[in-house]
Scaffold this active site. Structure first.
Site, PDB file in Angstrom:
ATOM      1  CG  ASP A   1      -2.098   0.911   1.105  1.00 47.02           C
ATOM      2  OD1 ASP A   1      -2.355   1.420  -0.005  1.00 47.02           O
ATOM      3  OD2 ASP A   1      -2.766   1.150   2.131  1.00 47.02           O
TER       4      ASP A   1
ATOM      5  CG  HIS B   1      -0.442   2.162  -9.206  1.00 48.91           C
ATOM      6  ND1 HIS B   1      -0.634   1.759  -7.902  1.00 48.91           N
ATOM      7  CD2 HIS B   1      -1.519   2.935  -9.525  1.00 48.91           C
ATOM      8  CE1 HIS B   1      -1.782   2.262  -7.453  1.00 48.91           C
ATOM      9  NE2 HIS B   1      -2.328   2.983  -8.418  1.00 48.91           N
TER      10      HIS B   1
ATOM     11  CG  LEU C   1       8.981 -16.994  -3.677  1.00 42.18           C
ATOM     12  CD1 LEU C   1       8.953 -16.976  -2.158  1.00 42.18           C
ATOM     13  CD2 LEU C   1       9.294 -15.602  -4.202  1.00 42.18           C
TER      14      LEU C   1
HETATM   15  C1  IPE Z   1      -5.506  -2.624  -0.066  1.00 38.63           C
HETATM   16  O1  IPE Z   1      -5.161  -1.294  -0.233  1.00 38.63           O
HETATM   17  C2  IPE Z   1      -5.491  -3.320  -1.382  1.00 38.63           C
HETATM   18  C3  IPE Z   1      -4.196  -3.498  -2.008  1.00 38.63           C
HETATM   19  C4  IPE Z   1      -3.044  -3.143  -1.512  1.00 38.63           C
HETATM   20  C5  IPE Z   1      -4.224  -4.141  -3.278  1.00 38.63           C
HETATM   21  P1  IPE Z   1      -6.265  -0.162  -0.360  1.00 38.63           P
HETATM   22  O2  IPE Z   1      -5.514   1.111  -0.563  1.00 38.63           O
HETATM   23  O3  IPE Z   1      -7.262  -0.520  -1.382  1.00 38.63           O
HETATM   24  O4  IPE Z   1      -6.962  -0.213   1.060  1.00 38.63           O
HETATM   25  P2  IPE Z   1      -7.864   0.852   1.821  1.00 38.63           P
HETATM   26  O5  IPE Z   1      -8.921   1.323   0.863  1.00 38.63           O
HETATM   27  O6  IPE Z   1      -6.964   1.970   2.220  1.00 38.63           O
HETATM   28  O7  IPE Z   1      -8.392   0.109   2.999  1.00 38.63           O
HETATM   29  C1  IPE Z   2      -1.631   0.274  -3.284  1.00 41.48           C
HETATM   30  O1  IPE Z   2      -1.383   1.627  -3.318  1.00 41.48           O
HETATM   31  C2  IPE Z   2      -1.912  -0.293  -4.653  1.00 41.48           C
HETATM   32  C3  IPE Z   2      -3.309  -0.694  -4.876  1.00 41.48           C
HETATM   33  C4  IPE Z   2      -4.256  -0.700  -4.000  1.00 41.48           C
HETATM   34  C5  IPE Z   2      -3.635  -1.146  -6.219  1.00 41.48           C
HETATM   35  P1  IPE Z   2      -2.570   2.676  -3.300  1.00 41.48           P
HETATM   36  O2  IPE Z   2      -2.937   2.985  -4.707  1.00 41.48           O
HETATM   37  O3  IPE Z   2      -3.688   2.241  -2.448  1.00 41.48           O
HETATM   38  O4  IPE Z   2      -1.850   3.935  -2.659  1.00 41.48           O
HETATM   39  P2  IPE Z   2      -2.472   4.946  -1.611  1.00 41.48           P
HETATM   40  O5  IPE Z   2      -2.981   4.129  -0.464  1.00 41.48           O
HETATM   41  O6  IPE Z   2      -3.564   5.672  -2.307  1.00 41.48           O
HETATM   42  O7  IPE Z   2      -1.333   5.832  -1.235  1.00 41.48           O
HETATM   43 MG    MG Z   3      -4.107   2.427  -0.495  1.00 42.46          MG
END
Ligand code: IPE
Ligand code: IPE
Ligand code: MG
Length: 258
Positions: free
Chosen positions: A38, A55, A149
């Site tokens: 995240d 990303h 892995l």
């Molecule tokens: C969780 O992250 C999903 C992934 C890392 C793929 P999110 O960014 O979607 O989670 P919330 O919305 O902050 O809970």
């Molecule tokens: C995690 O990073 C990747 C996915 C959920 C696909 P985020 O896109 O949720 O990044 P933040 O949480 O908005 O910083």
């Molecule tokens: Mg996120």
């Protein structure tokens, strides 16, 4: 032996990193590590870049994390890449994320093959774009005999949906006489989940400072050790992974005992 193997393969490793790897290999490493990757969006925002830049940057971290996990002898690495709730995001962001498996595997599949990594995916395939699924299935096919892995991508994965589907399948099997009610226990129920072939995660890592599970492996994480860091996923380095594993090695797991 393992230590020698690792140090031989990782010539570019810095002395401090090498010391840490040596230290970690003196104790058992977690068999299954799961990561909620995240913070990509916030990483980009901090740099005044579009979210998709975060990303893209996160992909390199997936590569480095995979290689180190493989070297350390971790058996399974499950990476939460896209949740069943992430479809709520702007269309252009979702489209971009759905192109990443092709880009990632297009770049790194030969290296994964060379390093004996086995690519897997868990999640709802039906909603995925054909091009995304095709790239993953190709990688799964080309790595299916690898014995290193297991790199398991959770893509369009949601734990509540997974559990509900398992319940429906159990009911169905019961109705058809395949499964008696008395036969249903935790182990049998686990075999109805998408993780049927894996052990439960020993260690869960979540980056970006959020302290929640966001619908990730709710059943499987019942007794996992949890490790949270404020580091955003694109900044997550090999040192951070080693730090998490070291913390895991210092935990005392009791599973309800004393
Ligand atoms: C969780 O992250 C999903 C992934 C890392 C793929 P999110 O960014 O979607 O989670 P919330 O919305 O902050 O809970
Ligand atoms: C995690 O990073 C990747 C996915 C959920 C696909 P985020 O896109 O949720 O990044 P933040 O949480 O908005 O910083
Ligand atoms: Mg996120």
């Amino acid at each position: 032996m393992l230590k020698k193997f690792i140090l031989g393969k990782r010539q570019k490793t810095t002395p401090t990193l090498r010391d840490k790897i040596e230290k970690i290999n003196k104790l058992p490493v977690p068999e299954h590590v799961a990561i909620i990757m995240d913070g990509n969006g916030r990483w980009a925002k901090k740099r005044a870049l579009p979210r998709i830049a975060g990303h893209h940057e996160g992909m390199k971290v997936v590569r480095n994390t995979t290689m180190l996990a493989n070297d350390l002898g971790i058996k399974t690495l499950t990476l939460y890449a896209f949740s069943t709730e992430n479809w709520k995001r702007p269309k252009n962001e979702v489209e971009y994320i759905m192109k990443l498996p092709e880009e990632f595997l297009g770049t790194f599949l030969p290296e994964l093959i060379k390093n004996n990594v086995q690519v897997k995916m868990m999640g709802y395939k039906d909603q995925l774009p054909v091009h995304t699924l095709r790239a993953i299935e190709k990688a799964m096919e080309e790595t299916k005999y690898n014995t290193g892995l297991i790199l398991n991508f959770a893509l369009n994965y949601g734990s509540r949906a997974e559990i509900l589907d398992a319940v429906k399948q159990v009911l169905n099997d019961n109705k058809n006489g395949i499964l008696k009610e008395t036969e249903l226990d935790e182990k049998v129920f686990s075999s109805y989940l998408m993780t049927a072939n894996y052990t439960d995660p020993d260690l869960l890592i979540r980056t970006s400072g959020e302290i929640r599970l966001s619908n990730f492996m709710l059943w499987q994480l019942a007794y996992s050790e949890l490790w949270f860091t404020d580091v955003l996923w694109p900044d997550f380095s090999e040192e951070h992974l080693l730090e998490a594993i070291e913390a895991f090695q210092n935990r005392q797991r009791r599973f309800g005992g004393i």
